[in-house]
Write an enzyme that holds these catalytic residues in place. Sequence first.
Site, PDB file in Angstrom:
ATOM      1  N   LYS A 122       0.865  -1.318  -0.083  1.00 44.89           N
ATOM      2  CA  LYS A 122       0.216   0.005   0.011  1.00 44.89           C
ATOM      3  C   LYS A 122       0.721   1.334   0.029  1.00 44.89           C
ATOM      4  CE  LYS A 122      -3.480   2.731   1.045  1.00 44.89           C
ATOM      5  NZ  LYS A 122      -4.522   3.054   0.357  1.00 44.89           N
TER       6      LYS A 122
ATOM      7  N   CYS B  73      -2.587   9.845  -7.386  1.00 46.80           N
ATOM      8  CA  CYS B  73      -3.941   9.599  -6.524  1.00 46.80           C
ATOM      9  C   CYS B  73      -4.874  10.424  -7.066  1.00 46.80           C
ATOM     10  CB  CYS B  73      -3.467   9.651  -5.150  1.00 46.80           C
ATOM     11  SG  CYS B  73      -4.915   9.606  -4.030  1.00 46.80           S
TER      12      CYS B  73
ATOM     13  N   LEU C 166      -5.347   7.470   1.085  1.00 49.13           N
ATOM     14  CA  LEU C 166      -4.062   6.980   1.441  1.00 49.13           C
ATOM     15  C   LEU C 166      -3.757   6.965   3.052  1.00 49.13           C
ATOM     16  CD1 LEU C 166      -1.830   9.014  -1.456  1.00 49.13           C
ATOM     17  CD2 LEU C 166      -2.975   6.513  -1.356  1.00 49.13           C
TER      18      LEU C 166
HETATM   19  C1  LIG Z   1      -9.673   0.386  -1.997  1.00 50.43           C
HETATM   20  C2  LIG Z   1      -8.548   0.986  -3.158  1.00 50.43           C
HETATM   21  C3  LIG Z   1      -7.395   1.493  -2.536  1.00 50.43           C
HETATM   22  C4  LIG Z   1      -6.272   1.869  -3.483  1.00 50.43           C
HETATM   23  N1  LIG Z   1      -5.204   2.329  -2.852  1.00 50.43           N
HETATM   24  C5  LIG Z   1      -4.124   2.747  -3.775  1.00 50.43           C
HETATM   25  C6  LIG Z   1      -2.871   3.222  -3.022  1.00 50.43           C
HETATM   26  O1  LIG Z   1      -2.534   3.175  -1.876  1.00 50.43           O
HETATM   27  N2  LIG Z   1      -2.012   3.576  -3.986  1.00 50.43           N
HETATM   28  C7  LIG Z   1      -2.025   3.309  -5.408  1.00 50.43           C
HETATM   29  O2  LIG Z   1      -1.179   3.717  -6.064  1.00 50.43           O
HETATM   30  N3  LIG Z   1      -3.115   2.829  -5.998  1.00 50.43           N
HETATM   31  C8  LIG Z   1      -4.177   2.460  -5.181  1.00 50.43           C
HETATM   32  N4  LIG Z   1      -5.461   2.013  -5.751  1.00 50.43           N
HETATM   33  C9  LIG Z   1      -5.531   2.065  -7.096  1.00 50.43           C
HETATM   34  C10 LIG Z   1      -5.215   0.465  -7.773  1.00 50.43           C
HETATM   35  O3  LIG Z   1      -3.802   0.453  -7.285  1.00 50.43           O
HETATM   36  C11 LIG Z   1      -5.381   0.375  -9.131  1.00 50.43           C
HETATM   37  O4  LIG Z   1      -4.489   1.209  -9.886  1.00 50.43           O
HETATM   38  C12 LIG Z   1      -6.723   0.772  -9.410  1.00 50.43           C
HETATM   39  O5  LIG Z   1      -7.653   0.188  -8.714  1.00 50.43           O
HETATM   40  C13 LIG Z   1      -7.212   0.099 -10.948  1.00 50.43           C
HETATM   41  O6  LIG Z   1      -6.963  -1.386 -10.920  1.00 50.43           O
HETATM   42  P1  LIG Z   1      -8.362  -2.237 -10.647  1.00 50.43           P
HETATM   43  O7  LIG Z   1      -9.304  -1.959 -11.752  1.00 50.43           O
HETATM   44  O8  LIG Z   1      -7.880  -3.781 -10.947  1.00 50.43           O
HETATM   45  O9  LIG Z   1      -8.817  -2.119  -9.297  1.00 50.43           O
HETATM   46  C14 LIG Z   1      -6.410   1.696  -4.839  1.00 50.43           C
HETATM   47  C15 LIG Z   1      -7.642   1.170  -5.276  1.00 50.43           C
HETATM   48  C16 LIG Z   1      -8.551   0.778  -4.613  1.00 50.43           C
HETATM   49  C17 LIG Z   1      -9.920   0.027  -5.216  1.00 50.43           C
END
Ligand SMILES: Cc1cc2nc3c(=O)[nH]c(=O)nc-3n(C[C@H](O)[C@H](O)[C@H](O)COP(=O)(O)O)c2cc1C
Length: 315
Positions: free
Chosen positions: A43, A127, A71
Amino acid sequence: MVDMTVKIGNVTLKNPIMPASGAFSTELAQVMDINRLGALVAKTVSREYRIGNPPPRVAELECGMINSIGLPTKGIEYFLEHQVPDYKRFTPPLVGSISAQTADDFEAMTRDVDVPEVDVIEVNISCPTRNPGGGNFAMHEDHTFNVMSRIRKATAKPVWCKLSPNAGDVVAIAKAAEAAGADALVIANTILGLKINIDTFRPAIGNKYGGISGPGVKPIIVRMVHQCSKAVKIPIIGCGGIVKVEDVVEYMLAGATAVMMGYIIFRNPSGMLAILDGLEEWCRKRGFARVADLTGAMIDEPPMETFAAAAAPIR
Ligand SMILES: Cc1cc2nc3c(=O)[nH]c(=O)nc-3n(C[C@H](O)[C@H](O)[C@H](O)COP(=O)(O)O)c2cc1C
């Protein structure tokens, strides 16, 4: 046997399947063998303790989910003292993800996470609910170049730059990150959106706007992967809406070397391993000896069915 290894710069992964930052923790080892993953992605961490955004932090959508977690983090010291050793109980390379509000702090954070146990530094400059001049640098190519150049000078470790799908010209940002010395691009973070609760007339999540992820974003991000892969030479990691083997294949055909998954982990934590097994089977059945041969193999010509349909006699 299919060779499932992929190379991202000078990092070799035993397969292209990784969790996405924020959707993964070592607690998942209770339900699956996380040693089978290509890498473990932590994370995002920032310097100070952050409580995150007010709840509710997530809401369901027809096409996936919207989140604004904000975050939350226990800070860099806690990460290095407790989380890194916890991750190192497992064998895949550790990707540490960092975020900061200023280029100065990004540079300092890079030096801080430059420890032997962290194999790759992922730079979260995307973000969606952060300010373009502070934290969400990936909205603009000049900000991206500036912060990535500082990060590049601060470490010899592989640096993966996570881009924003909210930028107007993602190809320009990709080129800026490459020019600044990024070793790979992660495409992409979430797409900024809004869900309204029609009973209360209020936003569905506490931060009002949030990031959309899940199957609905996939065609958009696959398109971005393809466009960027034509514009840069560094490897691309596709991330957005992967829920099945075919999605991984699509990302790789579009030009991705590897993939990351977030949404699917919330639906089915061990789904990543089912996809890994299915990907190997998919390659074996189609005679691909190396999964890496899928990367960029899309044939950039009109779909054959279109011609067939157009030429078919009217019945
Ligand atoms: C609940 C949640 C928390 C996330 N936290 C972060 C994070 O801390 N850092 C980051 O770079 N991306 C974060 N993301 C984005 C994911 O890493 C990813 O880029 C995004 O969800 C797209 O992928 P997916 O469609 O498979 O979920 C988060 C996504 C979700 C759903």
